[in-house]
Scaffold this active site. Structure first.
Site, short mmCIF file in Angstrom:
data_model
loop_
_atom_site.label_atom_id
_atom_site.label_comp_id
_atom_site.label_asym_id
_atom_site.label_seq_id
_atom_site.Cartn_x
_atom_site.Cartn_y
_atom_site.Cartn_z
N ASN A 117 0.68 -0.72 -0.07
CA ASN A 117 0.28 0.02 0.41
C ASN A 117 0.95 1.13 -0.38
O ASN A 117 2.03 1.18 -0.13
CB ASN A 117 -0.76 -0.03 1.27
CG ASN A 117 0.01 -0.22 2.30
OD1 ASN A 117 1.01 -0.84 2.58
ND2 ASN A 117 -0.55 0.94 3.31
N CYS A 123 2.14 2.73 2.76
CA CYS A 123 2.61 2.69 3.86
C CYS A 123 3.64 1.79 3.96
O CYS A 123 4.36 2.04 4.90
CB CYS A 123 2.46 3.57 5.06
SG CYS A 123 1.57 5.45 4.50
N GLU A 176 2.89 -1.09 4.47
CA GLU A 176 3.26 -2.14 6.01
C GLU A 176 2.41 -3.38 4.89
O GLU A 176 1.32 -4.30 6.23
CB GLU A 176 2.78 -1.44 7.32
CG GLU A 176 1.29 -1.45 7.21
CD GLU A 176 0.49 0.13 7.08
OE1 GLU A 176 -0.36 0.89 7.21
OE2 GLU A 176 1.21 0.67 5.76
#
Length: 792
Positions: A427, A429, A431
């Site tokens: 995604n 970010c 994670e």
């Protein structure tokens, strides 16, 4: 000089009255440092006749906030003044506020425009006595000023631009929005949120209980098809998701490369760059939920794609505008084969997915076989040295901090969703690691545990409480899957089939400090492991209990967990003896689990500021930092350090100035004792090898991935190369989110010196630098262990 009171009456400005109001809010503060009269004097200097009491309070709060570097208690006092002001300006009773929010009339068109859902209001009114009496307004006073101002600016609902909710109202709205008629569960969640044990993610706090409860943070898409229809259908999905305040990861490795044949038009493709510029403009146009956050898309590409070199230039500051897409974020989805070829200085073949199909659909050995077969068949469009491409990656990271580095084979090999198919991207970010297809848009609902809260007054860690709160968080996030508003039907389908959730953390660095463990100490490394063992254990147990009640998730059969394989088994790690994993495995074998994925430490930028914690899994970047609010910038000293220095009689103006002069480091300040120097090392003073090692050790209990930043003050190509290879060999899924650096030289001097160079000298300098960087990169590949010792 007179002041206008809230009821419209006028009154003379009285010094003592202002001081007394501030004095009342100073309970429990360190009065050796906090001086109400000093605040009053500064406030009176800024007054004018006809000032309102609201403005007077705002000025007093801002004045107290500016004194935060003297002592952190000023930030608490500033928040108390601001909160007390808000309490005077808002209704007290929760059910009354909810009615006002529901009855809102839009002044522009005179239409009824409810800000909370009718169903939420009905539940609140049916249970108003219980809900109203459960709220404890004093908890509003525990926020610091910067946390409170963040809430006020973006999270508390407003009527005609004026804040209508108190923080406690918002937390109860969120709790009822999630739990509906289950009032016991709503009050339990409210108490845990308001006592700051954990927090839901920003979209959940923004939207729970409203007409459009879009509570998810992350969305992952793969291209529907390598065609005009597929590209623009995917673009529309991105726009709809971004409109609803979701961050997005998009896999584009299947899109044909520049110069590839297009049968339908008998023409040639323009490749990735023009397409990504269209996505770039959509991200700019559609922000996340009406100016709350700018639209954000991360684009994932595998390094065998022919357009990879152009892709690496897209975020650079210089170059032709039509070859740039600076509002997007870029990430590499890297197969192990590429890393092996870089390490052994072999050739690397670039291909077009239209001519060499299916590479993005396989991983591991299968990928390596297919890739080698295309090489043998001569379907390759271009051959480069693997290290030449690696150099371009490192160059881009040094200049822009990106692309992110994610290892495709680790992400797939260690995923509980590997039975669904090949995972193609993460995604925004880095994670969330979930399966996507043309029919499924992956979604993740997030929450983070405030790890500092579980340190007891005896300096022990309360793992039992951490496991209990984790279980509540699992139940909450699991409910969100069913009540959530989905911006596209493919997201609803995916989320309800696989039911993944993402539990993260904040305040890990704060927990270490409260335990008196330096970040790199053996004790901190053990605690790091046991915290994540506990969260994973608690999450699995709660998900298993849910499966016992409601059945396992739809695609459970065939997953690693269904075969008794947990995340740490995939890492070949044995947990410590803190929890009884044998009993849990037996329970899971009997009932299954309700959620395919559970743990995903995310960045927590906004929510950590609200709770006053350090972000996520990060060490402190500095012991003095700037917080921005609408009224200006404020400097803050690490409150733990300030408390320690105060207790030892070492805190004074001169000390503050020394810390500022040292850019937030205390290592070279002679008066500060060694034990504090060890405890308060900043991220620039901590070995990044240790940071990566700790990431891998917690990684055995993280079934998604983690937002892992790499900090190198002055990166050179050798250091960066050795960091990446160390992380890859440790088995990390996310090798790097952002590369964080510090400028090595004064840019003004640098510019002046550059100006003096003749063109010829400039060219030869650039060539020299390239040679030096290449040598450093190759050196680190050939002498990895030694290089890490001399690196960070």
């Amino acid at each position: 000089m007179h002041v206008i009171k809230r009821d419209g009456r006028q009154e003379r400005v009285m010094f003592d009255k202002i001081t007394s109001r501030i004095q009342k809010l100073c309970y429990g503060l360190n009065m050796d440092f906090v001086d109400p009269a000093q605040i009053t004097m500064k406030v009176i200097q800024g007054l004018y006749s006809g000032v309102t009491t609201v403005e007077l309070d705002t000025l007093a709060a801002e004045t107290a906030a500016t004194l935060t570097t003297k002592h952190p208690d000023y930030a608490i006092l500033a928040a108390r003044i601001a909160v007390s002001n808000l309490h005077k300006e808002t209704k007290k009773v929760f059910s009354d506020v909810m009615e006002d929010l529901y009855n809102y009339i839009n002044p522009h068109n005179g239409k009824h425009s409810p800000m909370v859902a009718k169903s939420t209001l009905d539940i609140v009114l049916a249970n108003k006595d219980r809900l109203n009496s459960a709220i404890i307004y004093d908890r509003d006073f525990s926020y610091n000023y910067f946390g409170f101002k963040t809430l006020e600016r973006s999270y508390l609902l407003k009527i005609n631009g004026k804040v209508a909710e108190r923080p406690q109202h918002m937390l109860m709205r969120v709790s009822v929005g999630i739990h509906k008629e289950d009032i016991d569960a709503a009050i339990e969640t409210y108490n845990l949120l308001s006592e700051r044990w954990f927090t839901h993610a920003s979209p959940t706090l923004f939207n729970a209980g409203t007409n459009r409860p879009q509570l998810s943070s992350c969305f992952l898409l793969s291209m529907k098809d390598d065609s005009i229809e597929g590209i623009y259908d995917t673009l529309k999905q991105c726009a709809l998701i971004s409109k609803s305040a979701g961050g997005i990861g998009v896999a584009v490795s299947c899109i044909r490369a520049t110069g590839s044949y297009i049968a339908g038009t008998n023409g040639n493709s323009n490749g990735l760059v023009p397409m990504l510029r269209v996505y770039n403009n959509t991200a700019r146009y559609v922000d996340q939920g009406g100016n709350k956050r700018p639209g954000a898309f991360a684009i994932y590409l595998e390094p065998w794609h022919l357009d990879i070199f152009e892709f690496l230039d897209l975020k650079k500051n210089t170059g032709k505008e039509e070859q740039r897409a600076r509002d997007l974020f870029f990430a590499l989805w890297i197969p192990d084969l590429f890393m092996k070829r870089v390490e052994t200085n072999q050739d690397w073949s670039l291909m077009c997915p239209n001519e060499c199909p299916g590479l993005d659909e396989v991983w591991g050995e299968e990928f390596e076989k297919l890739y080698a077969s295309y090489e043998k068949q001569g379907r390759v469009r271009k051959v480069v040295k693997a290290q030449q491409l690696w150099y371009a990656i490192i160059e881009s990271q040094t200049e822009t901090g990106t692309p992110y580095m994610l290892y495709k084979d680790s992400c797939n090999r260690k995923s509980n969703q590997q039975n669904l198919g090949t995972i193609k991207c993460s995604n925004l970010c880095t994670e969330i690691v979930e399966y996507t297809s043309k029919d499924e848009v992956a979604v993740c609902n997030l929450a983070s545990l405030a790890l500092n809260m579980y340190v007891t007054s005896e300096h022990t860690y309360d793992f039992k409480k951490l496991a209990e709160v984790t279980k509540v968080v699992v139940r909450n996030l699991n409910k969100i899957i069913d009540i959530n508003y989905y911006p596209v039907p493919e997201a609803c389908l995916s989320n309800k089939r696989h039911r993944p959730i993402g539990i993260g953390v904040q305040g890990l660095a704060d927990a270490f400090i409260l335990m008196r463990y330096p970040f790199e100490s053996a004790e901190a490394q053990l605690l790091n492991k046991q915290i994540f063992e506990t969260i994973y254990y608690g999450a699995l147990e709660a998900s298993c209990d849910l499966a016992k009640e409601q059945g396992p998730y739809e695609t459970y059969e065939g997953s690693p967990v269904s075969k008794g394989i947990l995340q740490y088994d995939m890492w070949n790690v044995t947990p410590t003896d803190l929890w009884d994993w044998k009993v849990l495995k037996e329970k899971i074998a009997k009932y299954g689990i309700r959620n395919s994925l559970l743990i995903a430490p995310m960045p927590t930028a906004s929510t950590a500021q609200i709770l006053g914690n350090n972000e996520s899994i990060e060490p402190y970047t500095s012991n003095i930092y700037t917080r921005r609010v609408l009224s200006g910038e404020f400097q803050i000293v690490n409150p733990h350090l300030l408390k320690d220095l105060t207790e030892r009689g070492l805190w004074h103006e001169e000390m503050k100035n020394q810390i500022i002069a040292c850019n937030g480091s205390i290592q070279s300040i002679p008066e500060i004792p060694d034990d504090l120097k060890q405890l308060y090392k900043t991220v620039w003073e901590i070995s990044q090898k240790t940071v990566l090692k700790m990431a891998a050790e917690r990684g055995a209990f993280i079934d998604q991935s983690q937002s892992l930043n790499i900090h190198i003050a002055e990166p050179n190509y050798g250091k960066l190369t050795s960091m990446h290879f160390y992380g890859w060999k440790q088995g990390l899924k996310t090798g790097m989110y952002y590369l964080r650096t510090r400028p090595a030289a004064n840019p003004i001097q640098f510019t002046l010196n550059k100006e003096k160079l003749k063109d010829k000298e400039k060219v030869s300098k650039e060539e020299e630098e390239k040679e030096r960087n290449t040598a450093a990169m190759v050196c680190s590949l050939e002498n990895r262990d030694e290089c890490l010792m001399c690196g960070s």
